[in-house]
Design a protein around this motif. Structure first.
Motif, mmCIF file in Angstrom:
data_model
loop_
_atom_site.group_PDB
_atom_site.id
_atom_site.type_symbol
_atom_site.label_atom_id
_atom_site.label_comp_id
_atom_site.label_asym_id
_atom_site.label_seq_id
_atom_site.Cartn_x
_atom_site.Cartn_y
_atom_site.Cartn_z
ATOM 1 N N TRP A 129 -0.124 -1.860 0.674
ATOM 2 C CA TRP A 129 0.977 -2.748 1.078
ATOM 3 C C TRP A 129 2.189 -2.569 0.164
ATOM 4 O O TRP A 129 3.312 -2.475 0.634
ATOM 5 C CB TRP A 129 0.495 -4.188 1.067
ATOM 6 C CG TRP A 129 1.559 -5.183 1.359
ATOM 7 C CD1 TRP A 129 2.220 -5.365 2.541
ATOM 8 C CD2 TRP A 129 2.103 -6.129 0.454
ATOM 9 N NE1 TRP A 129 3.131 -6.379 2.426
ATOM 10 C CE2 TRP A 129 3.075 -6.870 1.147
ATOM 11 C CE3 TRP A 129 1.844 -6.431 -0.879
ATOM 12 C CZ2 TRP A 129 3.794 -7.887 0.542
ATOM 13 C CZ3 TRP A 129 2.563 -7.448 -1.469
ATOM 14 C CH2 TRP A 129 3.534 -8.156 -0.758
ATOM 15 N N ARG A 176 3.828 0.904 0.850
ATOM 16 C CA ARG A 176 4.535 0.942 2.135
ATOM 17 C C ARG A 176 5.782 0.071 2.125
ATOM 18 O O ARG A 176 6.722 0.329 2.853
ATOM 19 C CB ARG A 176 3.622 0.500 3.260
ATOM 20 C CG ARG A 176 2.628 1.543 3.642
ATOM 21 C CD ARG A 176 1.856 1.099 4.839
ATOM 22 N NE ARG A 176 0.901 2.117 5.196
ATOM 23 C CZ ARG A 176 0.741 2.549 6.427
ATOM 24 N NH1 ARG A 176 1.423 2.017 7.394
ATOM 25 N NH2 ARG A 176 -0.131 3.493 6.683
ATOM 26 N N GLU A 177 5.771 -0.976 1.306
ATOM 27 C CA GLU A 177 6.913 -1.880 1.233
ATOM 28 C C GLU A 177 8.152 -1.157 0.703
ATOM 29 O O GLU A 177 9.270 -1.452 1.101
ATOM 30 C CB GLU A 177 6.569 -3.056 0.322
ATOM 31 C CG GLU A 177 7.586 -4.155 0.314
ATOM 32 C CD GLU A 177 7.112 -5.318 -0.529
ATOM 33 O OE1 GLU A 177 7.261 -5.231 -1.764
ATOM 34 O OE2 GLU A 177 6.588 -6.277 0.048
#
Length: 67
Positions: free
Chosen positions: A39, A42-43
């Motif tokens: 996460w 990908r952020e």
């Protein structure tokens, strides 16, 4: 979703591989940690520009692509 899939994969490995024994809590912790890393990585990723956007046309002109 990635966390759930990681957890399911770890449980399947535990079920089908006789020599490997993984506690459910260990699988859950591993899945949560790997999901958090995924996460955060990908952020920070930038999305590619849409084909009809101004940014895409600038890139197309920069490289001189031909249709």
């Amino acid at each position: 979703m990635n966390t759930g899939l990681t957890f399911v994969l770890m449980e399947l490995l535990d079920t089908f591989m006789v020599n490997i024994e993984i506690a459910s809590q260990g699988s859950l912790i591993f899945a949560l940690i790997s999901g958090f890393f995924n996460w955060t990585l990908r952020e920070n990723d930038k999305e590619p520009p849409d084909i009809d956007s101004k940014d895409f046309k600038e890139i197309e002109n920069k490289f001189g692509s031909q249709k």
